[in-house]
Design an enzyme around this catalytic site. Sequence first.
Site, mmCIF file in Angstrom:
data_model
loop_
_atom_site.group_PDB
_atom_site.id
_atom_site.type_symbol
_atom_site.label_atom_id
_atom_site.label_comp_id
_atom_site.label_asym_id
_atom_site.label_seq_id
_atom_site.Cartn_x
_atom_site.Cartn_y
_atom_site.Cartn_z
ATOM 1 N N SER A 185 3.682 -9.900 2.667
ATOM 2 C CA SER A 185 4.627 -8.956 3.273
ATOM 3 C C SER A 185 5.233 -9.573 4.525
ATOM 4 O O SER A 185 4.656 -10.510 5.106
ATOM 5 C CB SER A 185 3.873 -7.693 3.691
ATOM 6 O OG SER A 185 4.720 -6.809 4.421
ATOM 7 N N TYR A 198 -3.391 -2.542 7.389
ATOM 8 C CA TYR A 198 -2.553 -3.082 6.309
ATOM 9 C C TYR A 198 -2.009 -4.467 6.658
ATOM 10 O O TYR A 198 -2.100 -5.410 5.865
ATOM 11 C CB TYR A 198 -1.403 -2.109 6.035
ATOM 12 C CG TYR A 198 -0.378 -2.628 5.044
ATOM 13 C CD1 TYR A 198 -0.610 -2.552 3.671
ATOM 14 C CD2 TYR A 198 0.828 -3.183 5.480
ATOM 15 C CE1 TYR A 198 0.332 -3.020 2.760
ATOM 16 C CE2 TYR A 198 1.767 -3.653 4.570
ATOM 17 C CZ TYR A 198 1.523 -3.568 3.219
ATOM 18 O OH TYR A 198 2.450 -4.036 2.320
HETATM 19 P P1 NAD Z 1 3.807 0.937 -5.417
HETATM 20 O O1 NAD Z 1 3.127 2.110 -4.879
HETATM 21 O O2 NAD Z 1 4.847 1.167 -6.450
HETATM 22 O O3 NAD Z 1 2.758 -0.090 -6.006
HETATM 23 C C1 NAD Z 1 1.459 -0.242 -5.476
HETATM 24 C C2 NAD Z 1 0.495 -0.149 -6.626
HETATM 25 O O4 NAD Z 1 -0.801 -0.508 -6.167
HETATM 26 C C3 NAD Z 1 0.352 1.250 -7.204
HETATM 27 O O5 NAD Z 1 1.279 1.492 -8.234
HETATM 28 C C4 NAD Z 1 -1.086 1.235 -7.729
HETATM 29 O O6 NAD Z 1 -1.097 1.052 -9.129
HETATM 30 C C5 NAD Z 1 -1.712 0.014 -7.088
HETATM 31 N N1 NAD Z 1 -2.977 0.344 -6.435
HETATM 32 C C6 NAD Z 1 -3.153 0.861 -5.197
HETATM 33 N N2 NAD Z 1 -4.472 1.040 -4.972
HETATM 34 C C7 NAD Z 1 -5.129 0.623 -6.102
HETATM 35 C C8 NAD Z 1 -6.488 0.547 -6.491
HETATM 36 N N3 NAD Z 1 -7.473 0.916 -5.660
HETATM 37 N N4 NAD Z 1 -6.775 0.078 -7.735
HETATM 38 C C9 NAD Z 1 -5.791 -0.288 -8.579
HETATM 39 N N5 NAD Z 1 -4.488 -0.251 -8.260
HETATM 40 C C10 NAD Z 1 -4.166 0.191 -7.031
HETATM 41 O O7 NAD Z 1 4.423 0.165 -4.168
HETATM 42 P P2 NAD Z 1 5.025 -1.302 -3.981
HETATM 43 O O8 NAD Z 1 5.757 -1.252 -2.717
HETATM 44 O O9 NAD Z 1 5.682 -1.784 -5.196
HETATM 45 O O10 NAD Z 1 3.718 -2.150 -3.689
HETATM 46 C C11 NAD Z 1 3.435 -3.360 -4.367
HETATM 47 C C12 NAD Z 1 2.981 -4.419 -3.388
HETATM 48 O O11 NAD Z 1 4.073 -4.796 -2.572
HETATM 49 C C13 NAD Z 1 1.842 -4.021 -2.455
HETATM 50 O O12 NAD Z 1 0.905 -5.072 -2.385
HETATM 51 C C14 NAD Z 1 2.556 -3.867 -1.127
HETATM 52 O O13 NAD Z 1 1.686 -4.132 -0.058
HETATM 53 C C15 NAD Z 1 3.621 -4.918 -1.255
HETATM 54 N N6 NAD Z 1 4.733 -4.750 -0.325
HETATM 55 C C16 NAD Z 1 5.563 -3.691 -0.432
HETATM 56 C C17 NAD Z 1 6.604 -3.555 0.467
HETATM 57 C C18 NAD Z 1 7.561 -2.387 0.403
HETATM 58 O O14 NAD Z 1 8.362 -2.222 1.325
HETATM 59 N N7 NAD Z 1 7.542 -1.577 -0.630
HETATM 60 C C19 NAD Z 1 6.803 -4.511 1.465
HETATM 61 C C20 NAD Z 1 5.938 -5.578 1.543
HETATM 62 C C21 NAD Z 1 4.898 -5.695 0.637
#
Ligand code: NAD
Length: 293
Positions: A185, A198
């Site tokens: 991230s 986080y």
């Molecule tokens: P999202 O909520 O769509 O996806 C996150 C997924 O993590 C969930 O769908 C869930 O299936 C899974 N998850 C969470 N806890 C879990 C557990 N205990 N066991 C199994 N699965 C679990 O959101 P996203 O933004 O697509 O997140 C995906 C990744 O991207 C994450 O690692 C997040 O940190 C990273 N990220 C997101 C952003 C943003 O702005 N959205 C920015 C930087 C990094």
Amino acid sequence: MTNENPLTKHYNGKFEKQEQQAPGLQQKMTPVPDCGETSYKGTGKLTGKKALVTGGDSGIGRAAAIAYAKEGADVAINYLPFEEADAQEVKAVIEEAGQKAVLIPGDLRDEAFNKELVEQAVKELGGIDILCSVAGEQTAVDHIEDLSTEQLRSTFETNVYSLVWLIQAALPHLKTGASIITTSSVQSYNPSKNLVDYAATKSAIVSITKSLATQFGEKGIRVNSVAPGPIWTALQITGGQPQEKIPEFGQKVDLKRAGQPVELSDVYVFLASDSASYVTGQVYGVTGGVQIN
Ligand code: NAD
Ligand code: MG
């Protein structure tokens, strides 16, 4: 072909406030994130490969899973049981692309489950060439006095411990040419004051990515990370951001809007593909302009 304007290519208005309990369902979001269901076109870059994607039901993981399938890979996805409705949509898109879809719900905070996940994916796909870790947990807390041990533990278990457990379980199955992709991230480099736990996990993911790239280099297994900026996903409306930050989410970056998950797809595909044969130990930013070093 005319140029596309990056400022207006995707939704660039204010978002409605909307709150769901984590992990949430993206099918209930307004607007629904674009994960490439129709917007991503494949050209056979991953023909015959087998991919395991955690967090593959929604958001960035869903965009990776869909792109992998459209590029010719069979795909297993992991998610939490609550997210079955989102996962079923992904299965339909993968199958529509003519590829095998394997759904493996379960909680990554459980060490034993990580092993079961890998074993089931290997059994049903016939191996793993692409291990793509996208699952993650993010809960904003304004003051460290209010950061519970329960949350601290859960964030580290989901984001860091499970990454190690997953790679340990997968390693015996990964052959030369396999690719491991982690999801870090902008928070790995520029931690927000309300994301203490986080952001620390995201720094740890960068560190683990670099250690393992060096450790696995001689095996011909590449390890890289994708560092997203503000992307419109369920993570943000399930406590990842305070609700008052939702309307203007993403608008402070150079490109003045939140990104959509599909805008990460090409980087996840590249890192998974044989085109990235000289790329390991790297972090690729897809951030709308936020610097990541
Ligand atoms: P999202 O909520 O769509 O996806 C996150 C997924 O993590 C969930 O769908 C869930 O299936 C899974 N998850 C969470 N806890 C879990 C557990 N205990 N066991 C199994 N699965 C679990 O959101 P996203 O933004 O697509 O997140 C995906 C990744 O991207 C994450 O690692 C997040 O940190 C990273 N990220 C997101 C952003 C943003 O702005 N959205 C920015 C930087 C990094
Ligand atoms: Mg989800």
